[in-house]
Design a protein around this motif. Structure first.
Motif, mmCIF file in Angstrom:
data_model
loop_
_atom_site.group_PDB
_atom_site.id
_atom_site.type_symbol
_atom_site.label_atom_id
_atom_site.label_comp_id
_atom_site.label_asym_id
_atom_site.label_seq_id
_atom_site.Cartn_x
_atom_site.Cartn_y
_atom_site.Cartn_z
ATOM 1 N N ASN A 68 20.059 -8.390 99.200
ATOM 2 C CA ASN A 68 20.904 -8.925 99.842
ATOM 3 C C ASN A 68 21.705 -8.098 101.158
ATOM 4 O O ASN A 68 22.268 -8.792 102.237
ATOM 5 N N ALA A 69 21.735 -6.739 101.051
ATOM 6 C CA ALA A 69 22.440 -5.881 101.902
ATOM 7 C C ALA A 69 21.644 -5.934 103.244
ATOM 8 O O ALA A 69 22.111 -5.955 104.344
ATOM 9 N N GLU A 70 20.394 -6.239 103.090
ATOM 10 C CA GLU A 70 19.592 -6.223 104.228
ATOM 11 C C GLU A 70 19.393 -7.538 104.672
ATOM 12 O O GLU A 70 19.377 -7.858 106.235
ATOM 13 N N LEU A 71 19.497 -8.825 103.863
ATOM 14 C CA LEU A 71 19.470 -10.040 104.374
ATOM 15 C C LEU A 71 20.722 -10.600 105.095
ATOM 16 O O LEU A 71 20.798 -11.258 106.066
ATOM 17 N N ALA A 72 21.684 -9.506 104.869
ATOM 18 C CA ALA A 72 23.122 -9.986 105.615
ATOM 19 C C ALA A 72 22.937 -9.897 107.052
ATOM 20 O O ALA A 72 23.583 -10.622 107.828
ATOM 21 N N ARG A 73 22.228 -9.199 107.371
ATOM 22 C CA ARG A 73 21.887 -8.904 109.176
ATOM 23 C C ARG A 73 21.442 -10.364 109.618
ATOM 24 O O ARG A 73 21.579 -10.367 110.742
ATOM 25 N N HIS A 74 20.630 -11.123 108.823
ATOM 26 C CA HIS A 74 20.076 -12.433 109.115
ATOM 27 C C HIS A 74 20.934 -13.476 108.858
ATOM 28 O O HIS A 74 20.337 -14.457 109.079
ATOM 29 N N GLY A 75 22.384 -13.074 108.280
ATOM 30 C CA GLY A 75 23.077 -14.298 107.660
ATOM 31 C C GLY A 75 22.705 -14.766 106.523
ATOM 32 O O GLY A 75 23.172 -16.143 106.376
ATOM 33 N N LEU A 76 21.800 -14.516 105.756
ATOM 34 C CA LEU A 76 21.191 -14.984 104.596
ATOM 35 C C LEU A 76 21.534 -14.308 103.316
ATOM 36 O O LEU A 76 21.766 -13.041 103.453
ATOM 37 N N PHE A 77 21.289 -14.841 102.130
ATOM 38 C CA PHE A 77 21.219 -14.085 100.884
ATOM 39 C C PHE A 77 20.629 -14.937 99.895
ATOM 40 O O PHE A 77 20.300 -16.065 99.883
ATOM 41 N N PHE A 78 20.119 -14.155 98.702
ATOM 42 C CA PHE A 78 19.332 -14.557 97.819
ATOM 43 C C PHE A 78 20.361 -14.737 96.512
ATOM 44 O O PHE A 78 21.287 -13.893 96.107
ATOM 45 N N ALA A 79 20.565 -16.026 96.117
ATOM 46 C CA ALA A 79 21.528 -16.377 95.324
ATOM 47 C C ALA A 79 21.789 -15.910 93.917
ATOM 48 O O ALA A 79 22.854 -15.398 93.519
ATOM 49 N N PRO A 80 20.611 -15.705 92.801
ATOM 50 C CA PRO A 80 20.891 -15.320 91.845
ATOM 51 C C PRO A 80 21.730 -13.890 91.552
ATOM 52 O O PRO A 80 21.229 -13.146 92.321
ATOM 53 N N ASP A 81 22.641 -13.844 90.715
ATOM 54 C CA ASP A 81 23.142 -12.380 90.455
ATOM 55 C C ASP A 81 23.563 -12.309 89.157
ATOM 56 O O ASP A 81 24.553 -12.790 88.590
ATOM 57 N N PRO A 82 22.960 -11.574 88.494
ATOM 58 C CA PRO A 82 22.928 -11.052 87.277
ATOM 59 C C PRO A 82 24.092 -10.180 86.643
ATOM 60 O O PRO A 82 24.364 -9.686 85.715
ATOM 61 N N GLY A 83 24.681 -9.527 87.904
ATOM 62 C CA GLY A 83 25.580 -8.589 87.590
ATOM 63 C C GLY A 83 25.067 -7.194 88.273
ATOM 64 O O GLY A 83 25.582 -6.615 89.165
ATOM 65 N N ALA A 84 24.314 -6.596 87.417
ATOM 66 C CA ALA A 84 23.652 -5.211 87.506
ATOM 67 C C ALA A 84 22.799 -5.632 88.727
ATOM 68 O O ALA A 84 22.289 -6.644 89.135
ATOM 69 N N ASN A 85 22.466 -4.220 89.329
ATOM 70 C CA ASN A 85 21.552 -4.209 90.651
ATOM 71 C C ASN A 85 19.982 -4.243 90.055
ATOM 72 O O ASN A 85 19.303 -3.408 90.383
ATOM 73 N N ALA A 86 19.951 -5.239 89.234
ATOM 74 C CA ALA A 86 18.397 -5.615 88.836
ATOM 75 C C ALA A 86 17.069 -5.793 89.553
ATOM 76 O O ALA A 86 17.722 -6.173 90.852
ATOM 77 N N SER A 87 16.144 -5.444 89.485
ATOM 78 C CA SER A 87 15.011 -5.514 90.462
ATOM 79 C C SER A 87 14.456 -6.864 90.411
ATOM 80 O O SER A 87 14.913 -7.872 89.499
ATOM 81 N N ILE A 88 14.142 -7.655 91.375
ATOM 82 C CA ILE A 88 13.574 -8.744 91.784
ATOM 83 C C ILE A 88 12.347 -9.139 90.564
ATOM 84 O O ILE A 88 12.443 -10.295 89.999
ATOM 85 N N GLY A 89 11.513 -8.164 90.311
ATOM 86 C CA GLY A 89 10.523 -8.388 89.595
ATOM 87 C C GLY A 89 11.039 -8.639 88.127
ATOM 88 O O GLY A 89 10.622 -9.425 87.611
ATOM 89 N N GLY A 90 12.178 -7.660 87.700
ATOM 90 C CA GLY A 90 12.852 -7.988 86.428
ATOM 91 C C GLY A 90 13.428 -9.436 86.315
ATOM 92 O O GLY A 90 13.484 -10.268 85.401
ATOM 93 N N MET A 91 14.055 -9.757 87.404
ATOM 94 C CA MET A 91 14.847 -10.926 87.391
ATOM 95 C C MET A 91 13.883 -12.240 87.247
ATOM 96 O O MET A 91 14.166 -13.164 86.408
ATOM 97 N N LEU A 92 12.540 -11.992 87.800
ATOM 98 C CA LEU A 92 11.863 -13.207 87.905
ATOM 99 C C LEU A 92 11.345 -13.235 86.531
ATOM 100 O O LEU A 92 11.204 -14.100 85.743
ATOM 101 N N ALA A 93 10.707 -12.111 85.897
ATOM 102 C CA ALA A 93 10.217 -12.036 84.506
ATOM 103 C C ALA A 93 10.910 -12.418 83.757
ATOM 104 O O ALA A 93 10.628 -12.799 82.579
ATOM 105 N N ASN A 94 12.317 -12.283 83.891
ATOM 106 C CA ASN A 94 13.300 -12.610 82.521
ATOM 107 C C ASN A 94 14.121 -14.026 83.072
ATOM 108 O O ASN A 94 15.090 -14.538 82.353
ATOM 109 N N ASN A 95 13.832 -14.609 84.123
ATOM 110 C CA ASN A 95 14.357 -15.685 84.664
ATOM 111 C C ASN A 95 16.000 -15.636 84.800
ATOM 112 O O ASN A 95 16.939 -16.268 84.064
#
Length: 367
Positions: free
Chosen positions: A124-151
């Motif tokens: 999201n820090a990189e996407l902010a340059r484009h005015g965009l963000f990835f919405a799910p936020d589990p709290g910790a700086n979880a990896s995208i792969g882990g977030m998808l694997a655990n929904n």
């Protein structure tokens, strides 16, 4: 049934041929670092840690493991508190620390393609340059792969859904090493079996995610937060129902029990009244829409018995509020040194929240 095979010297040699000598480690230090997550479950070190840099390397490792019946455990950031990445049977641990690139930003399509090891906050820090963000936020700086694997879900689920609602396509490596593509960058996907969502939430048991295309949203200019304190859990739940039923669409919503508010006050100096509390956030395109959302939310909460309602449009105050909420687990660890925490998640509908929450303890002064 045949038992799992061991990681032998010959296995290490073949792994080195796949990922290079600096792409694996059987040292006690590296194995110990990947033996447990952030929870309190027993540690189980792998026999070797492997850092792949491509899907092809992951495929080759899986082919080798399949032939020799060696168990493989994927590892994202290790932020889980429920034992998901612990290599219970030893074997090979695949750490995706070195597969953390943004492959492509499709800004006009509101999409991004990434490797699995990137943390969602870093993304999201990189996407902010484009005015965009990835919405799910589990709290910790979880990896995208882990977030998808655990929904993974989190505070923004109320508006944007969980991880499975925000992924369009994935590249997955199967247990035998085959690389497959599931889903599509096309938003409309109605042909064939929905294999994409079969893999999301499977916790690495069906395959290993090596790339994903995610759905993005624009960062709106006006963002405000409301904090409402109630005397009873039932009133707070009723307020949630009324807010959503009244046509308001909070971009983030969290219920925090009285004991946790006391903890946040003590550690983050929030100065909030102690009681069942709602954190709500609203994003709007115009200042007028933002002000109206705040006005209606305050009105609803007060009508339903809120003893305190405060609002802020200051970015610093909002960040301070959510940072404190996301740090609650670390605060608990510091508050109870030497004690083990039993962590569990319970999914219930909004209106059935009060009974489970009745099990939460009262503030320390009332025990």
């Amino acid at each position: 049934m045949q038992a799992y095979g061991p990681v032998t010297a010959a296995t290490l040699g073949r792994l080195a041929e796949i990922v290079g000598a600096d792409g694996l480690s059987a040292s006690e230090a590296d194995r110990s670092l990947h033996a447990r997550d952030q929870g309190f479950y027993a540690a189980h070190p792998p026999e070797v840690v492997v850092w792949p840099t491509s899907a092809e390397q992951v495929s080759a490792v899986m082919q080798l493991a399949s032939r020799e019946r060696i168990p493989v455990t994927p590892w994202g950031a290790g932020t889980s508190i429920e034992a998901n990445p612990i290599p219970l049977h030893g074997g090979i641990l695949l750490s995706f620390e070195r597969m953390a690139a943004i492959v492509a930003v499709h800004a006009d399509d509101f999409q991004v393609t990434v490797q699995p090891g990137i943390g969602h906050r870093d993304l999201n820090a990189e996407l902010a340059r484009h005015g965009l963000f990835f919405a799910p936020d589990p709290g910790a700086n979880a990896s995208i792969g882990g977030m998808l694997a655990n929904n993974a879900a989190g505070i923004r689920t109320v508006r944007y859904g969980a991880a499975r609602d925000n992924v369009l396509r994935m590249q997955v490596v199967l247990a035998d090493g085959r690389i497959i593509q599931v889903g599509s960058r096309s938003v409309k996907q109605s042909s064939g079996y929905d294999l994409l969502h079969l893999f999301v939430g499977s916790e690495g048991t069906l395959g290993i995610i090596t790339e994903a295309t995610l759905r993005l949203y624009p960062i709106l200019e006006h963002i405000s937060a409301v904090v409402a304190t109630f005397t009873a859990v039932e009133a707070a739940v009723e307020a949630v129902v009324a807010v959503r039923g009244g046509g308001l669409d909070p971009s983030a919503l969290e219920f925090v029990d009285a004991a946790s508010i006391e903890l946040l006050n003590r550690n983050a100096q929030l100065g909030l009244p102690v009681g069942p509390t709602l954190f709500l956030e609203f994003q709007s395109a115009t200042a007028q829409a933002a002000a109206e959302s705040i006005r209606l939310a305050e009105e609803i909460c007060r009508e339903l018995g809120a003893t305190s309602v405060s609002a802020t449009a200051t970015a610093g105050e909002r960040r301070r509020l959510w940072h404190a909420r996301n740090a609650a687990y670390e605060m608990m660890l510091r508050a109870y040194p030497g004690q083990r925490m039993f962590i569990n998640e319970v999914g219930v509908s909004i209106t059935t929240h009060p009974p489970p929450l009745a099990f939460t303890p009262p503030p320390a002064g009332e025990r």
